[in-house]
Design a protein around this motif. Structure first.
Motif, short mmCIF file in Angstrom:
data_model
loop_
_atom_site.label_atom_id
_atom_site.label_comp_id
_atom_site.label_asym_id
_atom_site.label_seq_id
_atom_site.Cartn_x
_atom_site.Cartn_y
_atom_site.Cartn_z
N ILE A 196 0.84 -1.20 0.00
CA ILE A 196 0.00 0.00 0.00
C ILE A 196 0.88 1.26 0.00
N ARG A 197 1.92 1.23 0.82
CA ARG A 197 2.78 2.43 0.90
C ARG A 197 3.59 2.63 -0.38
N GLU A 198 4.15 1.53 -0.88
CA GLU A 198 5.01 1.65 -2.07
C GLU A 198 4.24 2.10 -3.30
N THR A 199 2.99 1.64 -3.41
CA THR A 199 2.22 1.98 -4.61
C THR A 199 1.37 3.23 -4.41
N GLY A 200 1.38 3.76 -3.21
CA GLY A 200 0.62 4.98 -2.92
C GLY A 200 -0.89 4.80 -3.03
N GLN A 201 -1.34 3.54 -2.85
CA GLN A 201 -2.80 3.29 -2.96
C GLN A 201 -3.54 3.78 -1.72
N ASP A 202 -4.81 4.02 -1.91
CA ASP A 202 -5.64 4.35 -0.76
C ASP A 202 -5.92 3.04 -0.01
N PRO A 203 -5.60 2.97 1.30
CA PRO A 203 -5.75 1.70 2.02
C PRO A 203 -7.17 1.15 2.00
N VAL A 204 -8.15 2.05 2.10
CA VAL A 204 -9.54 1.59 2.13
C VAL A 204 -9.91 0.95 0.79
N GLN A 205 -9.50 1.60 -0.30
CA GLN A 205 -9.80 1.04 -1.63
C GLN A 205 -9.10 -0.30 -1.82
N TYR A 206 -7.85 -0.38 -1.32
CA TYR A 206 -7.07 -1.63 -1.45
C TYR A 206 -7.81 -2.78 -0.75
N VAL A 207 -8.22 -2.52 0.49
CA VAL A 207 -8.90 -3.56 1.27
C VAL A 207 -10.25 -3.90 0.65
N GLU A 208 -10.97 -2.86 0.24
CA GLU A 208 -12.28 -3.05 -0.39
C GLU A 208 -12.17 -3.98 -1.61
N ARG A 209 -11.16 -3.69 -2.46
CA ARG A 209 -10.95 -4.48 -3.67
C ARG A 209 -10.68 -5.94 -3.34
N ARG A 210 -9.82 -6.14 -2.33
CA ARG A 210 -9.47 -7.52 -1.95
C ARG A 210 -10.68 -8.28 -1.46
N ILE A 211 -11.45 -7.62 -0.63
CA ILE A 211 -12.64 -8.30 -0.08
C ILE A 211 -13.64 -8.59 -1.19
N ALA A 212 -13.80 -7.60 -2.09
CA ALA A 212 -14.75 -7.78 -3.20
C ALA A 212 -14.34 -8.97 -4.07
N SER A 213 -13.03 -9.22 -4.16
CA SER A 213 -12.60 -10.35 -5.02
C SER A 213 -12.48 -11.64 -4.19
N GLY A 214 -13.05 -11.62 -2.99
CA GLY A 214 -13.13 -12.85 -2.19
C GLY A 214 -11.85 -13.20 -1.45
N GLN A 215 -10.92 -12.25 -1.36
CA GLN A 215 -9.67 -12.55 -0.65
C GLN A 215 -9.76 -12.10 0.81
#
Ligand SMILES: CC(C)(COP(=O)(O)OP(=O)(O)OC[C@H]1O[C@@H](n2cnc3c(N)ncnc32)[C@H](O)[C@@H]1OP(=O)(O)O)[C@@H](O)C(=O)NCCC(=O)NCCS
Length: 367
Positions: A223-242
């Motif tokens: 998350i830090r290296e790619t500068g992603q928004d943590p909430v979006q990162y987690v949201e995406r993972r959960i949405a894809s069943g991870q």
């Protein structure tokens, strides 16, 4: 027949070592909250004897453990050949524990000698991986101070020893978790300590158990290296069943009591080592996860940051878990070996029935 998934909630045996009844973790009856600042050696004695040592016993026990924090020359030589990249440190540890059971005087090895050697070997794996010389334990220091010195090469401050001591105490045991149960199954066949511990390390390695701490930090780094928004990162993972590593627990549905204590240590050490951004990130993910899933952080969530603040590389995090948990594994091996009955459950067969070899072969041969 409805079977509980993964034996959840199934009581498979009795133990006097530790309990998670009513979501309160106790070691031999003492709540973990009261033990968090007890010296690690005292907690190990408690787990192995189900009583606290007196002052003389504690002094002698500490002396014994520290005196055994050394490895035979040939063990280190052999370790040096395997403890290098690209092998994963948990794979190196698995082979090393097995090695310890063949290069030592196995008949003489008792739980104190084995625990001391496990800690020394784990520190040695980290030193060898980093191309650093092996350090030697100081007889006037305690086990935790020596352990940090052996893996880091620097004498820790009193505050670092105190923080790491709490980490070790909180990880020391956890009733019938997967790795402990594995060790107990092997112990139930009257196998030796090193075989039980090797099996336990194999079970701990997986990301759904001890391997989660490494994955937690991998997520934070990504998350830090790619500068992603943590909430979006987690949201995406959960949405894809991870799954989000470091969250959820088989036993603690309203929060892991160890995580609450570790959170404060993580906050403090992150601040002292200039790692506040990681802690802030963890807090954001924690808040979002609770809002979205009602899942709480578990023991691995904050330890990941604590280990990072001790300058450990994330691939070695699970070996730290193994170092602490060896105390509990040994307690359960001792208890299980005393029982003398092999663990051999039954299963419900759900495959095909009434098949006949010759008839099926004949049918298969007809084109
Ligand atoms: C620890 C763990 C294995 C406990 O598992 P469990 O008691 O069997 O619970 P389940 O895996 O059945 O989870 C129940 C539900 O919560 C979800 N869930 C559990 N942990 C989750 C996580 N970390 N992230 C996202 N969802 C999670 C599951 O997907 C499941 O959802 P569903 O009912 O819609 O299928 C599980 O929470 C997990 O895999 N956590 C991540 C790994 C981890 O941190 N391990 C260290 C444990 S100390």
């Amino acid at each position: 027949m409805e079977l509980p998934k993964g034996l959840a909630g199934v009581v498979v045996d009795q133990t006097k070592v530790s309990s998670t009844k009513n979501a309160i973790l106790t070691y031999a009856g003492y709540p973990i909250k009261e033990l968090k600042n007890a010296p690690f050696e005292e907690v190990v004695f408690l787990l192995w004897h189900t009583r606290l040592p007196n002052a003389d016993e504690l002094k002698d026990f500490r002396k014994l453990l520290v005196s055994q924090m050394a490895l035979p020359y040939e063990t280190v030589q052999l370790m040096a050949r395997i403890a290098r990249e690209p092998q994963h440190p948990m794979s190196i540890l698995r082979t090393t524990v097995s090695l310890l059971g063949t290069t030592n005087d196995v008949e003489r090895d008792d739980p104190p000698r084995i625990l001391a050697k496990m800690l020394t070997a784990i520190a040695a794996i980290i030193r060898i991986r980093n191309d650093k010389p092996i350090k030697h334990a100081r007889k006037n220091w305690g086990v935790v101070e020596n352990f940090i010195y052996l893996f880091s090469g620097k004498r820790p401050t009193a505050e670092q020893v105190s923080m790491f001591n709490t980490v070790m105490v909180l990880h020391a045991d956890h009733e019938f978790n997967a790795s402990t149960f594995t060790a107990r199954v092997v112990a139930s066949t009257k196998s030796d300590y090193y075989s039980c511990l090797t099996a336990a390390v194999c079970a701990l390695k997986g990301p759904l158990h001890g391997g989660a701490n490494e994955q937690v930090f991998k997520m934070l780094e990504t998350i830090r290296e790619t500068g992603q928004d943590p909430v979006q990162y987690v949201e995406r993972r959960i949405a894809s069943g991870q799954k989000i590593m470091g969250f959820g627990h088989r036993v603690y549905k309203d929060g892991d009591p160890r995580a609450a204590i570790l959170r404060e240590i993580a906050r403090k050490i992150a601040h002292e080592t200039g790692n506040d951004p990681y802690f802030v990130l963890q807090e954001r993910i924690r808040d979002y996860m609770f809002k979205k899933t009602h899942l709480h952080p578990n023991v691995d969530y904050y330890t990941a940051l604590i280990y990072h603040c001790f300058n450990l590389d994330r691939q070695t995090f699970t070996t730290m878990f193994a170092a602490c948990r060896t105390a509990g594994w040994l307690a359960h091996i001792i208890e299980q070996q005393a029982e003398g009955c092999p663990i051999r459950p039954s299963s419900e067969y759900v495959g095909q029935t009434n098949r006949h070899y010759l008839a099926d072969k004949e049918e298969n041969s007809i084109d």
